[in-house]
Design an enzyme around this catalytic site. Structure first.
Site, PDB file in Angstrom:
ATOM      1  N   GLY A 137      92.912  30.127  -2.871  1.00 41.76           N
ATOM      2  CA  GLY A 137      92.386  30.298  -1.514  1.00 41.76           C
ATOM      3  C   GLY A 137      93.526  30.243  -0.525  1.00 41.76           C
ATOM      4  O   GLY A 137      94.609  29.757  -0.853  1.00 41.76           O
ATOM      5  N   GLN A 186      97.631  28.753   7.506  1.00 41.87           N
ATOM      6  CA  GLN A 186      98.722  28.545   6.549  1.00 41.87           C
ATOM      7  C   GLN A 186      99.797  29.622   6.622  1.00 41.87           C
ATOM      8  O   GLN A 186     100.885  29.442   6.090  1.00 41.87           O
ATOM      9  CB  GLN A 186      98.165  28.475   5.119  1.00 41.87           C
ATOM     10  CG  GLN A 186      97.288  27.244   4.895  1.00 41.87           C
ATOM     11  CD  GLN A 186      96.754  27.208   3.489  1.00 41.87           C
ATOM     12  OE1 GLN A 186      95.770  27.874   3.176  1.00 41.87           O
ATOM     13  NE2 GLN A 186      97.401  26.453   2.601  1.00 41.87           N
ATOM     14  N   CYS A 192      97.174  21.971  -2.482  1.00 38.18           N
ATOM     15  CA  CYS A 192      97.236  22.832  -1.300  1.00 38.18           C
ATOM     16  C   CYS A 192      98.608  23.479  -1.244  1.00 38.18           C
ATOM     17  O   CYS A 192      99.621  22.801  -1.420  1.00 38.18           O
ATOM     18  CB  CYS A 192      96.990  21.998  -0.041  1.00 38.18           C
ATOM     19  SG  CYS A 192      97.012  22.984   1.471  1.00 38.18           S
ATOM     20  N   LEU A 193      98.626  24.771  -0.985  1.00 34.91           N
ATOM     21  CA  LEU A 193      99.899  25.494  -0.925  1.00 34.91           C
ATOM     22  C   LEU A 193     100.779  24.992   0.217  1.00 34.91           C
ATOM     23  O   LEU A 193     101.985  25.205   0.190  1.00 34.91           O
ATOM     24  CB  LEU A 193      99.638  27.007  -0.771  1.00 34.91           C
ATOM     25  CG  LEU A 193      98.936  27.660  -1.967  1.00 34.91           C
ATOM     26  CD1 LEU A 193      98.521  29.083  -1.617  1.00 34.91           C
ATOM     27  CD2 LEU A 193      99.824  27.645  -3.202  1.00 34.91           C
ATOM     28  N   HIS A 246      87.568  23.403   1.560  1.00 31.44           N
ATOM     29  CA  HIS A 246      89.010  23.208   1.782  1.00 31.44           C
ATOM     30  C   HIS A 246      89.541  24.237   2.790  1.00 31.44           C
ATOM     31  O   HIS A 246      90.282  23.886   3.713  1.00 31.44           O
ATOM     32  CB  HIS A 246      89.709  23.323   0.418  1.00 31.44           C
ATOM     33  CG  HIS A 246      91.197  23.232   0.417  1.00 31.44           C
ATOM     34  ND1 HIS A 246      91.884  22.250  -0.266  1.00 31.44           N
ATOM     35  CD2 HIS A 246      92.152  24.012   0.975  1.00 31.44           C
ATOM     36  CE1 HIS A 246      93.192  22.429  -0.103  1.00 31.44           C
ATOM     37  NE2 HIS A 246      93.383  23.504   0.640  1.00 31.44           N
ATOM     38  N   GLU A 247      89.144  25.502   2.625  1.00 37.06           N
ATOM     39  CA  GLU A 247      89.652  26.556   3.526  1.00 37.06           C
ATOM     40  C   GLU A 247      89.064  26.434   4.933  1.00 37.06           C
ATOM     41  O   GLU A 247      89.779  26.619   5.930  1.00 37.06           O
ATOM     42  CB  GLU A 247      89.351  27.949   2.959  1.00 37.06           C
ATOM     43  CG  GLU A 247      89.915  28.243   1.572  1.00 37.06           C
ATOM     44  CD  GLU A 247      91.356  27.846   1.374  1.00 37.06           C
ATOM     45  OE1 GLU A 247      92.108  27.759   2.360  1.00 37.06           O
ATOM     46  OE2 GLU A 247      91.738  27.582   0.228  1.00 37.06           O
ATOM     47  N   HIS A 285      90.852  23.865   6.826  1.00 35.76           N
ATOM     48  CA  HIS A 285      92.133  24.353   7.380  1.00 35.76           C
ATOM     49  C   HIS A 285      91.918  24.984   8.761  1.00 35.76           C
ATOM     50  O   HIS A 285      92.729  24.795   9.663  1.00 35.76           O
ATOM     51  CB  HIS A 285      92.748  25.427   6.473  1.00 35.76           C
ATOM     52  CG  HIS A 285      93.638  24.900   5.378  1.00 35.76           C
ATOM     53  ND1 HIS A 285      94.778  24.167   5.617  1.00 35.76           N
ATOM     54  CD2 HIS A 285      93.570  25.047   4.031  1.00 35.76           C
ATOM     55  CE1 HIS A 285      95.374  23.878   4.460  1.00 35.76           C
ATOM     56  NE2 HIS A 285      94.659  24.405   3.475  1.00 35.76           N
TER      57      HIS A 285
END
Ligand code: GNR
Ligand code: NI
Length: 171
Positions: free
Chosen positions: A46, A51, A94-95, A136-137, A140
């Protein structure tokens, strides 16, 4: 198609609230294409626009396993409309917080509404990994990270380690 730079903590853009989008203009479609390429390249399951430094309410998700067909979701203005009282715990990464994973407790199932690439409103109900990833997204887009859902002790330890790693990379 372009692979975009992924912002890492403590980049302030990760703590900002993203703005609603009017609809799927050419600009928005290009950002979503680039986000998908960036996500697959990372690789991740995702990615939210914050991000990549874009404060628009856009996410891409593909939670399919290697054996399955790819299942790319591109969502404009995604919103959680219902979530269960029942909770599930799943290990998240998480990236934007490289090399740190932690178990996170979230509602087990969610119903999400969003605009698709044709400008139509769609709804999706999800459980398991897709449910956690959607939450999660969407977090963000509101400036929230998975470490905000774990103990302060664990959160501070992760932030300290990532900052130390960043300092060492500069040397
Ligand atoms: O790649 C990712 N894996 C993941 C695993 C469990 C729950 C959520 C995720 S999302 C993450 C990519 C990312 O940082 N998205 O914002
Ligand atoms: Ni993330």
């Amino acid at each position: 198609m372009t692979i975009l730079d992924i912002r890492l903590i403590p980049d302030p853009v990760l703590r900002k609230k993203a703005e609603k989008v009017e609809g799927p203009s050419d600009e928005i479609i290009t950002i979503l294409d680039d986000m998908a390429e960036t996500m697959y390249n990372a690789p991740g399951i995702g990615l939210a626009a914050n991000q990549v430094g874009v404060l628009k309410r856009l996410i891409v998700i593909d939670c399919s396993t290697e054996e399955e067909e790819p299942n790319l979701l591109k969502m404009i203005n995604p919103e959680i409309i219902t979530s269960t009282n029942e909770k599930s715990e799943l290990e998240e990464g998480c990236l934007s917080i490289p090399e740190h994973k932690s178990n996170v407790v979230r509602p087990s199932k969610v119903e999400v509404s969003y605009m698709n690439l044709n400008g139509e409103t769609e709804k999706l109900t999800a459980e398991g990994l897709l449910s956690a990833c959607l939450q999660h997204e969407i977090d963000h887009l509101n400036g929230i990270l998975f470490i905000d859902h774990i103990s302060r002790l664990k959160r501070d330890m992760i932030i300290r380690k990532v900052k130390k790693q960043l300092r060492e990379n500069e040397k």
